[in-house]
Write a protein that holds these residues in place. Structure first.
Motif, mmCIF file in Angstrom:
data_model
loop_
_atom_site.group_PDB
_atom_site.id
_atom_site.type_symbol
_atom_site.label_atom_id
_atom_site.label_comp_id
_atom_site.label_asym_id
_atom_site.label_seq_id
_atom_site.Cartn_x
_atom_site.Cartn_y
_atom_site.Cartn_z
ATOM 1 N N SER A 96 0.850 -1.178 0.000
ATOM 2 C CA SER A 96 0.000 0.000 0.000
ATOM 3 C C SER A 96 0.890 1.233 0.000
ATOM 4 C CB SER A 96 -0.917 0.015 1.229
ATOM 5 O OG SER A 96 -1.765 1.159 1.219
ATOM 6 N N VAL A 97 0.316 2.367 -0.350
ATOM 7 C CA VAL A 97 1.022 3.641 -0.274
ATOM 8 C C VAL A 97 0.124 4.646 0.431
ATOM 9 C CG1 VAL A 97 2.393 3.198 -2.343
ATOM 10 C CG2 VAL A 97 0.228 4.430 -2.548
ATOM 11 N N SER A 98 0.734 5.625 1.078
ATOM 12 C CA SER A 98 -0.021 6.573 1.900
ATOM 13 C C SER A 98 -0.638 7.668 1.057
ATOM 14 C CB SER A 98 0.904 7.202 2.944
ATOM 15 O OG SER A 98 1.771 8.149 2.308
ATOM 16 N N GLU A 99 -1.457 8.490 1.716
ATOM 17 C CA GLU A 99 -2.080 9.639 1.063
ATOM 18 C C GLU A 99 -1.054 10.650 0.573
ATOM 19 O OE1 GLU A 99 -3.300 12.267 4.944
ATOM 20 O OE2 GLU A 99 -3.941 10.174 4.830
ATOM 21 N N GLY A 100 0.159 10.605 1.130
ATOM 22 C CA GLY A 100 1.201 11.534 0.724
ATOM 23 C C GLY A 100 2.098 11.029 -0.377
ATOM 24 N N HIS A 101 1.906 9.786 -0.813
ATOM 25 C CA HIS A 101 2.666 9.280 -1.954
ATOM 26 C C HIS A 101 2.321 10.135 -3.176
ATOM 27 C CE1 HIS A 101 3.746 6.657 -5.321
ATOM 28 N NE2 HIS A 101 4.576 6.038 -4.483
ATOM 29 N N PRO A 102 3.297 10.473 -4.024
ATOM 30 C CA PRO A 102 3.023 11.406 -5.121
ATOM 31 C C PRO A 102 1.904 10.958 -6.055
ATOM 32 C CG PRO A 102 5.225 10.414 -5.305
ATOM 33 C CD PRO A 102 4.734 10.133 -3.938
ATOM 34 N N ASP A 121 -4.068 11.267 -7.420
ATOM 35 C CA ASP A 121 -5.394 10.647 -7.396
ATOM 36 C C ASP A 121 -6.383 11.473 -6.580
ATOM 37 O OD1 ASP A 121 -4.666 8.477 -8.955
ATOM 38 O OD2 ASP A 121 -4.295 7.147 -7.243
ATOM 39 N N GLN A 122 -5.961 11.933 -5.414
ATOM 40 C CA GLN A 122 -6.864 12.700 -4.557
ATOM 41 C C GLN A 122 -7.241 14.040 -5.183
ATOM 42 O OE1 GLN A 122 -5.614 12.142 -0.082
ATOM 43 N NE2 GLN A 122 -3.913 11.513 -1.396
ATOM 44 N N ILE A 123 -6.301 14.673 -5.858
ATOM 45 C CA ILE A 123 -6.623 15.924 -6.549
ATOM 46 C C ILE A 123 -7.633 15.650 -7.657
ATOM 47 C CG2 ILE A 123 -5.687 17.683 -8.093
ATOM 48 C CD1 ILE A 123 -3.110 17.612 -6.388
ATOM 49 N N SER A 124 -7.393 14.621 -8.463
ATOM 50 C CA SER A 124 -8.322 14.310 -9.550
ATOM 51 C C SER A 124 -9.720 14.030 -9.022
ATOM 52 C CB SER A 124 -7.806 13.108 -10.352
ATOM 53 O OG SER A 124 -6.658 13.450 -11.096
ATOM 54 N N ASP A 125 -9.817 13.265 -7.937
ATOM 55 C CA ASP A 125 -11.137 12.953 -7.392
ATOM 56 C C ASP A 125 -11.779 14.149 -6.696
ATOM 57 O OD1 ASP A 125 -11.720 10.460 -8.340
ATOM 58 O OD2 ASP A 125 -10.807 9.388 -6.673
ATOM 59 N N SER A 126 -10.972 15.072 -6.200
ATOM 60 C CA SER A 126 -11.560 16.291 -5.635
ATOM 61 C C SER A 126 -12.221 17.119 -6.728
ATOM 62 C CB SER A 126 -10.490 17.123 -4.921
ATOM 63 O OG SER A 126 -9.643 17.812 -5.836
ATOM 64 N N ILE A 127 -11.688 17.059 -7.949
ATOM 65 C CA ILE A 127 -12.305 17.754 -9.080
ATOM 66 C C ILE A 127 -13.596 17.055 -9.488
ATOM 67 C CG2 ILE A 127 -11.975 18.507 -11.459
ATOM 68 C CD1 ILE A 127 -10.287 19.998 -9.303
ATOM 69 N N VAL A 128 -13.599 15.720 -9.493
ATOM 70 C CA VAL A 128 -14.838 14.986 -9.751
ATOM 71 C C VAL A 128 -15.912 15.405 -8.753
ATOM 72 C CG1 VAL A 128 -15.919 12.706 -9.807
ATOM 73 C CG2 VAL A 128 -13.630 13.014 -10.764
ATOM 74 N N ASP A 129 -15.571 15.437 -7.477
ATOM 75 C CA ASP A 129 -16.551 15.826 -6.447
ATOM 76 C C ASP A 129 -17.032 17.255 -6.637
ATOM 77 O OD1 ASP A 129 -16.364 13.339 -5.304
ATOM 78 O OD2 ASP A 129 -15.226 13.964 -3.551
ATOM 79 N N ILE A 149 -18.657 11.779 -3.724
ATOM 80 C CA ILE A 149 -18.224 10.809 -2.709
ATOM 81 C C ILE A 149 -16.844 10.229 -3.006
ATOM 82 C CG2 ILE A 149 -20.579 10.160 -2.081
ATOM 83 C CD1 ILE A 149 -20.293 7.710 -3.915
ATOM 84 N N TYR A 150 -16.093 10.827 -3.918
ATOM 85 C CA TYR A 150 -14.957 10.110 -4.482
ATOM 86 C C TYR A 150 -13.595 10.460 -3.899
ATOM 87 C CZ TYR A 150 -18.509 8.435 -7.586
ATOM 88 O OH TYR A 150 -19.641 7.834 -8.054
ATOM 89 N N GLN A 151 -13.408 11.643 -3.351
ATOM 90 C CA GLN A 151 -12.079 11.971 -2.843
ATOM 91 C C GLN A 151 -11.647 10.997 -1.751
ATOM 92 O OE1 GLN A 151 -11.290 16.124 -1.813
ATOM 93 N NE2 GLN A 151 -9.607 15.493 -0.501
ATOM 94 N N GLU A 186 -20.966 4.044 4.906
ATOM 95 C CA GLU A 186 -21.642 4.925 5.861
ATOM 96 C C GLU A 186 -22.304 6.054 5.104
ATOM 97 O OE1 GLU A 186 -18.630 4.268 9.667
ATOM 98 O OE2 GLU A 186 -18.495 6.108 8.487
ATOM 99 N N GLY A 187 -23.634 6.186 5.271
ATOM 100 C CA GLY A 187 -24.353 7.221 4.539
ATOM 101 C C GLY A 187 -24.215 6.991 3.046
ATOM 102 N N ASP A 188 -23.796 8.042 2.330
ATOM 103 C CA ASP A 188 -23.615 7.929 0.888
ATOM 104 C C ASP A 188 -22.252 7.346 0.505
ATOM 105 O OD1 ASP A 188 -26.111 9.069 0.395
ATOM 106 O OD2 ASP A 188 -25.315 11.112 0.333
ATOM 107 N N SER A 189 -21.354 7.214 1.462
ATOM 108 C CA SER A 189 -19.983 6.818 1.157
ATOM 109 C C SER A 189 -19.844 5.307 0.966
ATOM 110 C CB SER A 189 -19.046 7.262 2.288
ATOM 111 O OG SER A 189 -19.053 8.670 2.420
ATOM 112 N N PHE A 190 -19.059 4.905 0.008
ATOM 113 C CA PHE A 190 -18.723 3.514 -0.285
ATOM 114 C C PHE A 190 -19.961 2.608 -0.354
ATOM 115 C CE2 PHE A 190 -15.031 5.465 1.744
ATOM 116 C CZ PHE A 190 -14.029 5.179 0.823
#
Length: 404
Positions: free
Chosen positions: A11-17, A22-30, A368-370, A383-387
């Motif tokens: 696995s790799v962390s949220e800080g892996h480049p 990925d998180q930036i791209s999904d923040s744009i989707v959201d 719900i994607y970020q 939980e709720g709308d997530s996953f």
């Protein structure tokens, strides 16, 4: 399957480049789904030393018109959103700082030729956004019906990230990787033979007492998240095996959306169709069909129909219904694989597994994607709308369809 073997996942962390991307791209989707639940988004992100670049195709009401003109204030919202993601992750380093990196936005209107195949009309249902094959998987190795090696690899890094954010481990920086090797006996996890953790750290934690403190901390995290019966004298730890790890994240290595697809899914324990998830709206079957395939496989195992289940779906661009549905329970099924296939086809609420049927049943047209873009898209809490693809609300339907 062999009954005794070694298997490894990372696995790799949220800080892996790549995960930052990925998180930036999904923040744009959201962001865009918040403005238009029917928005079309294919957003790719590149991160490197003090630079973030967006590219891709988009369409949506209140976002961008067909001529490529942005709605008022949207460009500014995009940059604010991107910087907010990097700030939340925790990058305030000389080589990558949320408030100082150069930002470039090259998003442009979606191709009309793609749109004509996807959009619904008076004479056709909405078509798949691309051709491709998608896989779902579940097994009984963990409570969340995920492969154990990946499950614990994720848990180690999630625990470390929580400690970093809370201040309990102030010597940690955002970039990190983990890897877990388990020895299986009779097809079940028996012992951890190797634990690998490489974590970015503050200056000075690569030698002497501070290095010993970091190593002790990591071993403590492993003991917190892994069952004690899996750990012991057989377990070998490799903690920052190359020595110093001060320069990391996008400053240490460029990151690109979609390069950690095995981390995102099943850690190599199941096939992968090859398509990435992050940055794509749910009309893209790379994302939505992979989610519903996991949903189906997880419910098959939860229903007691198998101990392991792989499901494949295939689509053609512009065609609404899947070209094929394949079920493989790896010899663990309590009924025939063909019986499960037929049962899935009889469940009306699945909407024939068309892109719109999937999105409607799982409620995917929501921001719900970020949260999916780090620590895996599967094995998470619904939980709720997530996953929503992690819900177990299809168990009774599967049993009834098989009994029919």
């Amino acid at each position: 399957m062999r009954s005794s073997y070694l298997f490894t996942s990372e696995s790799v962390s949220e800080g892996h480049p790549d995960k930052v991307a990925d998180q930036i791209s999904d923040s744009i989707v959201d962001l865009f789904l918040t403005k238009d639940p029917e928005a079309r988004v294919a957003c790719e992100t590149l991160t490197t030393t003090n630079r973030v670049v967006l590219a891709g195709e988009i369409r949506g009401e209140g976002i961008m018109d067909e001529a490529g003109n942005w709605a008022s204030g949207v460009r500014e919202e995009i940059e604010e959103t991107v910087r907010g993601v990097v700030k939340r992750i925790g990058y305030e380093q000389e080589g990558f700082h949320w408030d100082r990196f150069d930002f470039a936005n090259h998003l442009h209107p979606q191709s009309a030729h793609i749109a004509q195949g996807v959009d619904a009309g008076a004479d056709k249902d909405e078509g798949a956004g691309d051709q491709g094959i998608m896989f779902g998987f579940a097994c009984d190795e963990t409570p969340d019906l995920m492969p154990a090696t990946l499950y614990y690899s994720h848990k180690i890094l999630m625990e470390m990230a929580n400690d970093r954010h809370s201040g309990a481990a102030p010597f940690l920086e955002p970039d990190a990787k983990s890897q877990v090797t388990l020895r299986f006996e009779d097809g079940k996890p028996a012992k951890a033979t190797a634990i690998v953790v490489s974590t970015q750290h503050k200056p000075g934690y690569d030698k002497g007492e501070k290095q010993a403190e970091l190593h002790a901390y990591v071993r403590n995290v492993v003991a917190r998240v892994m069952p004690q019966q899996l750990l012991g004298n057989e377990t070998v730890y490799h903690i920052n095996p190359t020595g110093s790890f001060e320069i990391g994240g996008p400053d240490g290595d460029a990151g690109v959306t979609g390069r950690k697809i095995i981390v995102d899914t099943y850690g190599g324990a199941a096939p992968h169709g090859g398509g990435a998830f992050s940055g794509k709206d749910p009309t893209k079957v790379d994302r939505s069909a992979a989610y519903v395939a996991r949903y189906l496989a997880k419910n098959v195992v939860a229903a007691g129909l198998a101990k392991r289940c792989t499901i494949q779906l295939a689509y053609a661009i512009g065609v609404s219904e899947p070209l094929s549905l394949y079920v493989d329970t790896h010899g663990t099924g309590t009924v025939g694989d063909d019986v499960i296939e037929a049962a899935i086809g009889r469940i009306e609420k699945l909407g024939k597994l068309t892109p719109r049927g999937i999105r409607t049943h799982l409620g995917l047209n929501k921001p719900i994607y970020q949260a999916t873009a780090a620590y895996g898209h599967f094995g998470r809490k619904a939980e709720g709308d997530s996953f929503p693809w992690e819900r177990l609300d299809l168990v009774d339907d599967l049993k009834a369809a098989i009994a029919a």
